[in-house]
Design a protein around this motif. Structure first.
Motif, mmCIF file in Angstrom:
data_model
loop_
_atom_site.group_PDB
_atom_site.id
_atom_site.type_symbol
_atom_site.label_atom_id
_atom_site.label_comp_id
_atom_site.label_asym_id
_atom_site.label_seq_id
_atom_site.Cartn_x
_atom_site.Cartn_y
_atom_site.Cartn_z
ATOM 1 N N THR A 139 3.366 15.461 -8.110
ATOM 2 C CA THR A 139 3.172 17.063 -9.007
ATOM 3 C C THR A 139 4.379 18.319 -9.252
ATOM 4 O OG1 THR A 139 2.162 19.464 -8.166
ATOM 5 C CG2 THR A 139 2.830 18.419 -6.727
ATOM 6 N N THR A 140 4.149 19.326 -10.094
ATOM 7 C CA THR A 140 5.175 19.437 -10.553
ATOM 8 C C THR A 140 6.853 18.544 -10.765
ATOM 9 O OG1 THR A 140 6.109 20.281 -8.606
ATOM 10 C CG2 THR A 140 4.478 21.749 -9.459
ATOM 11 N N ASN A 141 6.322 17.782 -11.554
ATOM 12 C CA ASN A 141 7.881 16.485 -11.666
ATOM 13 C C ASN A 141 8.207 16.970 -13.458
ATOM 14 O OD1 ASN A 141 8.195 15.485 -9.329
ATOM 15 N ND2 ASN A 141 6.008 14.611 -9.524
ATOM 16 N N THR A 142 9.147 16.726 -13.239
ATOM 17 C CA THR A 142 9.309 16.846 -14.915
ATOM 18 C C THR A 142 9.278 15.664 -15.958
ATOM 19 O OG1 THR A 142 11.132 18.851 -13.716
ATOM 20 C CG2 THR A 142 11.610 17.809 -16.436
ATOM 21 N N GLY A 143 8.743 15.111 -15.992
ATOM 22 C CA GLY A 143 7.818 13.718 -16.784
ATOM 23 C C GLY A 143 6.638 13.404 -15.801
ATOM 24 N N SER B 78 0.334 19.599 -12.634
ATOM 25 C CA SER B 78 1.108 20.384 -12.838
ATOM 26 C C SER B 78 2.703 19.697 -13.568
ATOM 27 C CB SER B 78 1.256 21.636 -12.112
ATOM 28 O OG SER B 78 0.088 21.926 -11.847
ATOM 29 N N ASN B 79 2.388 18.442 -13.410
ATOM 30 C CA ASN B 79 3.451 17.841 -13.894
ATOM 31 C C ASN B 79 3.968 18.120 -15.463
ATOM 32 O OD1 ASN B 79 3.821 15.614 -12.030
ATOM 33 N ND2 ASN B 79 1.720 15.873 -12.617
ATOM 34 N N THR B 80 5.506 17.782 -15.987
ATOM 35 C CA THR B 80 5.881 18.460 -17.770
ATOM 36 C C THR B 80 5.962 16.800 -17.917
ATOM 37 O OG1 THR B 80 7.627 19.901 -16.866
ATOM 38 C CG2 THR B 80 7.638 19.116 -18.684
ATOM 39 N N GLY B 81 4.654 16.455 -18.708
ATOM 40 C CA GLY B 81 4.502 14.955 -18.952
ATOM 41 C C GLY B 81 3.410 14.734 -18.559
ATOM 42 N N LYS B 82 2.768 13.259 -18.994
ATOM 43 C CA LYS B 82 1.460 13.076 -19.091
ATOM 44 C C LYS B 82 1.343 12.715 -17.626
ATOM 45 C CE LYS B 82 2.577 10.934 -23.319
ATOM 46 N NZ LYS B 82 1.570 9.070 -24.237
ATOM 47 N N GLY B 83 -0.032 12.657 -17.131
ATOM 48 C CA GLY B 83 -0.484 13.226 -16.389
ATOM 49 C C GLY B 83 -0.406 11.453 -15.024
ATOM 50 N N GLY C 275 6.769 11.097 -11.237
ATOM 51 C CA GLY C 275 6.867 11.299 -9.590
ATOM 52 C C GLY C 275 6.808 10.020 -9.571
ATOM 53 N N LEU C 276 5.703 8.861 -10.149
ATOM 54 C CA LEU C 276 5.877 7.594 -9.464
ATOM 55 C C LEU C 276 5.529 6.551 -10.501
ATOM 56 C CD1 LEU C 276 4.748 5.486 -7.223
ATOM 57 C CD2 LEU C 276 2.389 5.741 -7.498
ATOM 58 N N ARG C 277 6.903 5.097 -10.499
ATOM 59 C CA ARG C 277 6.757 4.507 -11.614
ATOM 60 C C ARG C 277 6.066 3.518 -10.820
ATOM 61 N NH1 ARG C 277 11.278 3.234 -15.428
ATOM 62 N NH2 ARG C 277 12.270 2.132 -13.958
ATOM 63 N N ILE C 278 5.312 2.599 -10.777
ATOM 64 C CA ILE C 278 5.158 0.672 -10.930
ATOM 65 C C ILE C 278 5.170 -0.284 -12.217
ATOM 66 C CG2 ILE C 278 3.610 -0.753 -9.794
ATOM 67 C CD1 ILE C 278 2.656 1.392 -7.985
ATOM 68 N N ASN D 172 0.864 -1.399 -0.252
ATOM 69 C CA ASN D 172 -0.040 0.093 0.119
ATOM 70 C C ASN D 172 0.976 1.130 0.018
ATOM 71 O OD1 ASN D 172 -2.486 -1.821 0.392
ATOM 72 N ND2 ASN D 172 -3.035 -0.823 2.127
ATOM 73 N N LEU D 173 0.272 2.394 -0.864
ATOM 74 C CA LEU D 173 1.540 3.819 -0.591
ATOM 75 C C LEU D 173 -0.115 4.754 -0.816
ATOM 76 C CD1 LEU D 173 2.755 2.308 -2.907
ATOM 77 C CD2 LEU D 173 3.199 4.183 -3.244
ATOM 78 N N GLU D 174 0.152 5.090 0.912
ATOM 79 C CA GLU D 174 -0.390 5.977 1.731
ATOM 80 C C GLU D 174 -1.046 7.296 1.704
ATOM 81 O OE1 GLU D 174 -3.068 4.081 4.450
ATOM 82 O OE2 GLU D 174 -3.528 2.176 3.648
ATOM 83 N N ASN D 175 -1.416 8.655 1.479
ATOM 84 C CA ASN D 175 -0.492 10.037 1.910
ATOM 85 C C ASN D 175 0.479 10.094 1.420
ATOM 86 O OD1 ASN D 175 -3.899 9.578 2.973
ATOM 87 N ND2 ASN D 175 -2.836 8.673 5.364
ATOM 88 N N ILE D 176 0.642 10.236 0.682
ATOM 89 C CA ILE D 176 2.524 10.557 0.303
ATOM 90 C C ILE D 176 2.360 11.890 -1.006
ATOM 91 C CG2 ILE D 176 4.220 9.719 -1.239
ATOM 92 C CD1 ILE D 176 3.399 7.300 -0.259
ATOM 93 N N LYS D 177 3.153 12.386 -0.734
ATOM 94 C CA LYS D 177 3.572 13.483 -1.427
ATOM 95 C C LYS D 177 4.342 13.893 -2.373
ATOM 96 C CE LYS D 177 3.124 18.729 -2.293
ATOM 97 N NZ LYS D 177 3.297 20.341 -1.558
ATOM 98 N N ILE D 178 4.918 13.283 -4.211
ATOM 99 C CA ILE D 178 6.028 13.551 -4.910
ATOM 100 C C ILE D 178 6.077 14.652 -5.607
ATOM 101 C CG2 ILE D 178 7.178 11.864 -6.257
ATOM 102 C CD1 ILE D 178 5.106 10.141 -5.724
ATOM 103 N N SER D 179 7.331 15.447 -5.660
ATOM 104 C CA SER D 179 6.741 17.281 -5.480
ATOM 105 C C SER D 179 8.355 17.677 -6.409
ATOM 106 C CB SER D 179 6.652 17.586 -4.576
ATOM 107 O OG SER D 179 6.916 19.182 -5.003
ATOM 108 N N SER D 180 8.743 17.901 -7.378
ATOM 109 C CA SER D 180 9.647 18.371 -8.269
ATOM 110 C C SER D 180 10.370 17.937 -7.986
ATOM 111 C CB SER D 180 9.604 19.729 -7.037
ATOM 112 O OG SER D 180 8.706 20.648 -6.676
ATOM 113 N N CYS D 181 10.126 16.628 -8.833
ATOM 114 C CA CYS D 181 11.714 15.663 -9.108
ATOM 115 C C CYS D 181 11.784 15.704 -10.033
ATOM 116 C CB CYS D 181 11.437 14.383 -8.766
ATOM 117 S SG CYS D 181 11.115 13.532 -6.906
ATOM 118 N N ASP D 182 13.242 15.465 -10.648
ATOM 119 C CA ASP D 182 13.505 15.953 -12.418
ATOM 120 C C ASP D 182 13.335 14.752 -13.442
ATOM 121 O OD1 ASP D 182 14.981 17.955 -10.968
ATOM 122 O OD2 ASP D 182 16.573 17.064 -10.961
ATOM 123 N N GLN D 183 12.445 13.542 -12.788
ATOM 124 C CA GLN D 183 12.123 13.116 -14.046
ATOM 125 C C GLN D 183 11.091 12.558 -13.460
ATOM 126 O OE1 GLN D 183 14.787 10.323 -15.905
ATOM 127 N NE2 GLN D 183 16.683 11.043 -14.747
#
Length: 221
Positions: A60-64, A89-94, A43-46, A30-41
């Motif tokens: 949010t605001t990730n470059t990918g 607001s990611n620089t890629g797909k949602g 956000g989350l990949r599974i 499980n992944l719960e209550n997490i914020k991934i922000s301003s990463c250079d590539q």
């Protein structure tokens, strides 16, 4: 496979790795209550994982891509649920769903999720193998103000249901609300309005499409 774990209640930001959170070949987590922000590539990949739940994860605001779910021929991505997740607001797909085998990504639910103000497609199903049986359902999801199509299903993707979903105000050049080129697709009680291109674009490649009780506004094209 790494199994039986939980990640919860933290923020990760400014990562320069392939993804802020990168999960490969895991199960029963499980992944719960997490914020991934301003990463250079991304956000989350599974990749190649199964039997998992995402709840209230914000990318949010990730470059990918904000969220990316990938199945491959070695290990499929199966039986997962994404609830109340937000890609902003990611620089890629949602949200991107992709596979390299016709049955390597399937049996999933996406509930009350939002893709907003991303550079790419809000919610994208992009299968690299024809006649993919995704067997997925999206319920109450929204794609809005993206600089590309709101929701896209490519010609290789099939067996998807959209129930009560909204795709509006996607404002890139020629951006459609729903672009459907896949097979065995259901649009039930959905709404599309104020998109720069077509609100509902059912392409010539599409087959076996059911549209029931959808809203078409007076200004729709």
């Amino acid at each position: 496979q790494l199994k039986n774990f939980k990640l919860a209640n933290f923020t990760i930001q400014n990562s320069n790795n392939t993804a802020g959170i990168d999960i490969s070949y895991c199960g029963f987590f499980n992944l719960e209550n997490i914020k991934i922000s301003s990463c250079d590539q991304k956000g989350l990949r599974i990749i190649g994982s199964s039997d998992y739940i995402l709840l209230n994860v914000i990318s949010t605001t990730n470059t990918g891509n904000g969220f990316e779910f990938t199945g491959n021929s070695t290990d499929g991505n199966y039986r997962f649920t994404i609830t109340q997740c937000y890609s902003l607001s990611n620089t890629g797909k949602g949200f991107l769903f992709t596979n390299s085998n016709s049955s390597s990504l399937k049996h999933f639910n996406m509930i009350n999720c939002i893709a907003e103000s991303n550079t790419g497609i809000g919610i994208d199903f992009n299968s690299s193998v024809a006649a993919s049986f995704l067997l997925g359902k999206l319920t109450g999801c929204t794609s809005t103000n993206n600089n590309a199509d709101g929701i896209n299903v490519d010609s290789a993707s099939g067996y998807l249901s959209f129930v009560g979903c909204v795709s509006n105000s996607n404002d890139g050049v020629g951006s459609d609300g729903f672009t459907i080129a896949g097979h065995n697709i259901q649009l039930i009680g959905c709404m599309a309005e104020s998109n720069q291109g077509l609100d509902y674009n059912i392409t010539s490649a599409a087959s076996d499409i059911a549209m029931i009780g959808n809203v078409i506004t007076p200004s729709s094209t």
